[in-house]
Design a protein around this motif. Sequence first.
Motif, PDB file in Angstrom:
ATOM      1  N   LYS A 326       6.565 -40.434   5.554  1.00 48.68           N
ATOM      2  CA  LYS A 326       7.251 -41.501   6.319  1.00 48.68           C
ATOM      3  C   LYS A 326       7.361 -41.230   7.830  1.00 48.68           C
ATOM      4  O   LYS A 326       8.404 -41.480   8.443  1.00 48.68           O
ATOM      5  CB  LYS A 326       8.637 -41.770   5.717  1.00 48.68           C
ATOM      6  N   PHE A 327       6.282 -40.708   8.414  1.00 47.18           N
ATOM      7  CA  PHE A 327       6.236 -40.564   9.869  1.00 47.18           C
ATOM      8  C   PHE A 327       5.838 -41.903  10.490  1.00 47.18           C
ATOM      9  O   PHE A 327       5.029 -42.642   9.912  1.00 47.18           O
ATOM     10  CB  PHE A 327       5.248 -39.463  10.278  1.00 47.18           C
ATOM     11  N   SER A 328       6.383 -42.192  11.662  1.00 54.68           N
ATOM     12  CA  SER A 328       6.050 -43.476  12.302  1.00 54.68           C
ATOM     13  C   SER A 328       4.730 -43.396  13.054  1.00 54.68           C
ATOM     14  O   SER A 328       4.101 -44.422  13.313  1.00 54.68           O
ATOM     15  CB  SER A 328       7.174 -43.915  13.243  1.00 54.68           C
ATOM     16  N   SER A 329       4.310 -42.176  13.408  1.00 56.53           N
ATOM     17  CA  SER A 329       3.011 -42.042  14.076  1.00 56.53           C
ATOM     18  C   SER A 329       2.387 -40.687  13.771  1.00 56.53           C
ATOM     19  O   SER A 329       3.094 -39.716  13.467  1.00 56.53           O
ATOM     20  CB  SER A 329       3.156 -42.217  15.594  1.00 56.53           C
ATOM     21  N   VAL A 330       1.052 -40.670  13.849  1.00 51.85           N
ATOM     22  CA  VAL A 330       0.299 -39.420  13.757  1.00 51.85           C
ATOM     23  C   VAL A 330      -0.346 -39.207  15.120  1.00 51.85           C
ATOM     24  O   VAL A 330      -1.138 -40.033  15.578  1.00 51.85           O
ATOM     25  CB  VAL A 330      -0.787 -39.479  12.655  1.00 51.85           C
ATOM     26  N   VAL A 331       0.037 -38.108  15.795  1.00 56.18           N
ATOM     27  CA  VAL A 331      -0.463 -37.824  17.140  1.00 56.18           C
ATOM     28  C   VAL A 331      -1.692 -36.920  17.007  1.00 56.18           C
ATOM     29  O   VAL A 331      -1.571 -35.741  16.670  1.00 56.18           O
ATOM     30  CB  VAL A 331       0.629 -37.144  18.002  1.00 56.18           C
ATOM     31  N   TYR A 332      -2.874 -37.499  17.267  1.00 58.39           N
ATOM     32  CA  TYR A 332      -4.120 -36.759  17.056  1.00 58.39           C
ATOM     33  C   TYR A 332      -4.592 -35.993  18.295  1.00 58.39           C
ATOM     34  O   TYR A 332      -5.592 -35.286  18.240  1.00 58.39           O
ATOM     35  CB  TYR A 332      -5.226 -37.725  16.616  1.00 58.39           C
ATOM     36  N   ALA A 333      -3.899 -36.184  19.421  1.00 58.85           N
ATOM     37  CA  ALA A 333      -4.214 -35.462  20.665  1.00 58.85           C
ATOM     38  C   ALA A 333      -5.573 -35.846  21.239  1.00 58.85           C
ATOM     39  O   ALA A 333      -6.142 -36.874  20.891  1.00 58.85           O
ATOM     40  CB  ALA A 333      -4.111 -33.946  20.450  1.00 58.85           C
ATOM     41  N   ARG A 334      -6.084 -34.987  22.139  1.00 58.45           N
ATOM     42  CA  ARG A 334      -7.333 -35.287  22.835  1.00 58.45           C
ATOM     43  C   ARG A 334      -8.546 -34.871  22.028  1.00 58.45           C
ATOM     44  O   ARG A 334      -8.426 -34.300  20.972  1.00 58.45           O
ATOM     45  CB  ARG A 334      -7.373 -34.524  24.163  1.00 58.45           C
ATOM     46  N   THR A 335      -9.688 -35.094  22.623  1.00 58.05           N
ATOM     47  CA  THR A 335     -11.007 -34.704  22.094  1.00 58.05           C
ATOM     48  C   THR A 335     -11.414 -35.559  20.895  1.00 58.05           C
ATOM     49  O   THR A 335     -10.557 -36.111  20.203  1.00 58.05           O
ATOM     50  CB  THR A 335     -11.104 -33.205  21.676  1.00 58.05           C
ATOM     51  N   ALA A 336     -12.714 -35.632  20.673  1.00 61.37           N
ATOM     52  CA  ALA A 336     -13.301 -36.361  19.519  1.00 61.37           C
ATOM     53  C   ALA A 336     -12.689 -37.752  19.380  1.00 61.37           C
ATOM     54  O   ALA A 336     -12.301 -38.177  18.290  1.00 61.37           O
ATOM     55  CB  ALA A 336     -13.114 -35.542  18.245  1.00 61.37           C
ATOM     56  N   MET A 337     -12.593 -38.457  20.515  1.00 60.47           N
ATOM     57  CA  MET A 337     -11.897 -39.741  20.520  1.00 60.47           C
ATOM     58  C   MET A 337     -12.535 -40.767  19.582  1.00 60.47           C
ATOM     59  O   MET A 337     -11.845 -41.506  18.897  1.00 60.47           O
ATOM     60  CB  MET A 337     -11.845 -40.320  21.940  1.00 60.47           C
ATOM     61  N   GLU A 338     -13.860 -40.788  19.543  1.00 58.13           N
ATOM     62  CA  GLU A 338     -14.535 -41.831  18.759  1.00 58.13           C
ATOM     63  C   GLU A 338     -14.262 -41.688  17.259  1.00 58.13           C
ATOM     64  O   GLU A 338     -13.912 -42.667  16.589  1.00 58.13           O
ATOM     65  CB  GLU A 338     -16.048 -41.808  19.022  1.00 58.13           C
ATOM     66  N   ILE A 339     -14.388 -40.465  16.750  1.00 55.35           N
ATOM     67  CA  ILE A 339     -14.141 -40.279  15.309  1.00 55.35           C
ATOM     68  C   ILE A 339     -12.663 -40.500  14.976  1.00 55.35           C
ATOM     69  O   ILE A 339     -12.325 -41.035  13.914  1.00 55.35           O
ATOM     70  CB  ILE A 339     -14.650 -38.889  14.816  1.00 55.35           C
ATOM     71  N   LYS A 340     -11.778 -40.137  15.891  1.00 52.20           N
ATOM     72  CA  LYS A 340     -10.354 -40.376  15.663  1.00 52.20           C
ATOM     73  C   LYS A 340     -10.046 -41.877  15.675  1.00 52.20           C
ATOM     74  O   LYS A 340      -9.215 -42.362  14.911  1.00 52.20           O
ATOM     75  CB  LYS A 340      -9.510 -39.626  16.707  1.00 52.20           C
ATOM     76  N   SER A 341     -10.728 -42.621  16.546  1.00 53.58           N
ATOM     77  CA  SER A 341     -10.508 -44.075  16.565  1.00 53.58           C
ATOM     78  C   SER A 341     -11.051 -44.709  15.287  1.00 53.58           C
ATOM     79  O   SER A 341     -10.566 -45.744  14.843  1.00 53.58           O
ATOM     80  CB  SER A 341     -11.130 -44.709  17.813  1.00 53.58           C
ATOM     81  N   SER A 342     -12.062 -44.068  14.659  1.00 54.91           N
ATOM     82  CA  SER A 342     -12.656 -44.619  13.441  1.00 54.91           C
ATOM     83  C   SER A 342     -11.709 -44.531  12.242  1.00 54.91           C
ATOM     84  O   SER A 342     -11.907 -45.212  11.242  1.00 54.91           O
ATOM     85  CB  SER A 342     -13.972 -43.900  13.114  1.00 54.91           C
ATOM     86  N   ILE A 343     -10.670 -43.691  12.338  1.00 59.46           N
ATOM     87  CA  ILE A 343      -9.706 -43.632  11.237  1.00 59.46           C
ATOM     88  C   ILE A 343      -8.431 -44.417  11.581  1.00 59.46           C
ATOM     89  O   ILE A 343      -7.509 -44.509  10.767  1.00 59.46           O
ATOM     90  CB  ILE A 343      -9.382 -42.171  10.815  1.00 59.46           C
ATOM     91  N   GLY A 344      -8.382 -44.981  12.814  1.00 57.50           N
ATOM     92  CA  GLY A 344      -7.276 -45.864  13.172  1.00 57.50           C
ATOM     93  C   GLY A 344      -6.440 -45.442  14.356  1.00 57.50           C
ATOM     94  O   GLY A 344      -5.485 -46.133  14.726  1.00 57.50           O
ATOM     95  N   ALA A 345      -6.766 -44.302  14.994  1.00 58.71           N
ATOM     96  CA  ALA A 345      -6.003 -43.861  16.164  1.00 58.71           C
ATOM     97  C   ALA A 345      -6.403 -44.681  17.385  1.00 58.71           C
ATOM     98  O   ALA A 345      -7.555 -45.077  17.539  1.00 58.71           O
ATOM     99  CB  ALA A 345      -6.249 -42.385  16.424  1.00 58.71           C
ATOM    100  N   LYS A 346      -5.425 -44.949  18.261  1.00 62.93           N
ATOM    101  CA  LYS A 346      -5.658 -45.723  19.478  1.00 62.93           C
ATOM    102  C   LYS A 346      -5.488 -44.820  20.698  1.00 62.93           C
ATOM    103  O   LYS A 346      -4.579 -43.980  20.729  1.00 62.93           O
ATOM    104  CB  LYS A 346      -4.639 -46.866  19.579  1.00 62.93           C
ATOM    105  N   PRO A 347      -6.336 -44.999  21.730  1.00 63.23           N
ATOM    106  CA  PRO A 347      -6.193 -44.163  22.929  1.00 63.23           C
ATOM    107  C   PRO A 347      -5.010 -44.596  23.790  1.00 63.23           C
ATOM    108  O   PRO A 347      -4.832 -45.787  24.049  1.00 63.23           O
ATOM    109  CB  PRO A 347      -7.521 -44.404  23.669  1.00 63.23           C
ATOM    110  N   LYS A 348      -4.203 -43.630  24.203  1.00 63.59           N
ATOM    111  CA  LYS A 348      -3.121 -43.902  25.161  1.00 63.59           C
ATOM    112  C   LYS A 348      -3.413 -43.103  26.426  1.00 63.59           C
ATOM    113  O   LYS A 348      -3.472 -41.874  26.396  1.00 63.59           O
ATOM    114  CB  LYS A 348      -1.763 -43.496  24.579  1.00 63.59           C
ATOM    115  N   ALA A 349      -3.643 -43.827  27.500  1.00 60.50           N
ATOM    116  CA  ALA A 349      -4.035 -43.194  28.767  1.00 60.50           C
ATOM    117  C   ALA A 349      -2.964 -42.218  29.243  1.00 60.50           C
ATOM    118  O   ALA A 349      -1.768 -42.445  29.069  1.00 60.50           O
ATOM    119  CB  ALA A 349      -4.285 -44.259  29.818  1.00 60.50           C
ATOM    120  N   MET A 350      -3.421 -41.122  29.850  1.00 64.91           N
ATOM    121  CA  MET A 350      -2.517 -40.096  30.363  1.00 64.91           C
ATOM    122  C   MET A 350      -2.975 -39.643  31.735  1.00 64.91           C
ATOM    123  O   MET A 350      -4.164 -39.709  32.053  1.00 64.91           O
ATOM    124  CB  MET A 350      -2.513 -38.868  29.443  1.00 64.91           C
TER     125      MET A 350
END
Length: 386
Positions: A326-350
Amino acid sequence: MNKTSHIYYSANNLPEGWDAFVKHDIFLQASYLKALEEASPNNIQLFYVGVFNDGLLVGVAIIQRVQLYLKDMFRKTEVSCLKEFFQNIISKILKGNILVVGNLTHTGQHALFFDENKITQSDFFNVIFEGLDTLRLKIKETQGKKIRALMLKDFFLEDPIHKDKTTFNAHKLHEVFVQPNMIMSTSSNWVKIEDYKADLNKKYRDRYKRAKKKLGAIKCIELDLESIKTNSKKLHNLYLNVSNNAKFNTFILPEKHFCILKQNLKEHFKVFGYYLDDTLVGFYTLILNGKNLETYFLGYDKELQHSNQLYLNMLYDMVKFGIENKFSSVVYARTAMEIKSSIGAKPKAMLVYLKHTNRFMNTILKGVFGLMNPTKDWEERHPFKN
């Protein structure tokens, strides 16, 4: 009101009330800071600043002195003569000691916090910068090391600190974009992994099934403290497989790192191992931080990574843990952005704030940092049904 700062050189000496003040973020709490201090990469030294208003703790900052010798930090990959030329320039400009207001071993702003009802942002940062000056002189005096640059790291664009940049401008800090933090918000409709799977469109649902099939006989098991101790060397070697593959890296974790984190954080730190028969072939780690599930370091056997889609399976298993707990978010951090986006992660600019202590170097630092931290071309994926 009398606003003062105090520098602490050990997490064991933090003032009373520190943990209660920063209870919202495990990365600011003494248990984590003690663990990091004990298991820190050998080129990182930690300091802590408490900001007080008439003796009351109203703000904190985590500062790291990082020894950067970039010639060694560029991993030994094939590069062109031109690229090597630029790497040598970058090494000359940034090598040596820098002060980082932040945590270099983890993505995100986990270094600064103040009570805006007790101190203004402007006053807080003025006190922090005074503390940084004191620290810089102390390091020069006690260790003979000159601080070459200053960095305040990993702010989201909506962070309120951007509203008042008076102190930043006065100290001539550059604002520089870095790679985004990949974050997946979990849906309130997801109770189990099957609910997540059902929300994927056909292409990505098939991809999920294919990945699970390719995992074959490999089993994922949570490791307790004793298992982490027993497998310490193996875990470290698997971590190095991934770390050494990065073209640029500012540190290497010591072998005891995961063991010490488990000892200190207990159930807030998780290690999951992947076993083929009785052989450990991969692992990932998680830090449980309130409602946010923070992904941490991982490692795998390079021979099995592609054939068994180990990395992709780890990303899916992190989602599963996040949903089931029951976590509200999974923080996947940097690197490998494309594969992380393929499982549903969204980029947040920093972005980060940077300054070189040499006036001339400071004028060219922004461009140099851009060379060191290039923006990657990648295609964002959209795995969910519309």
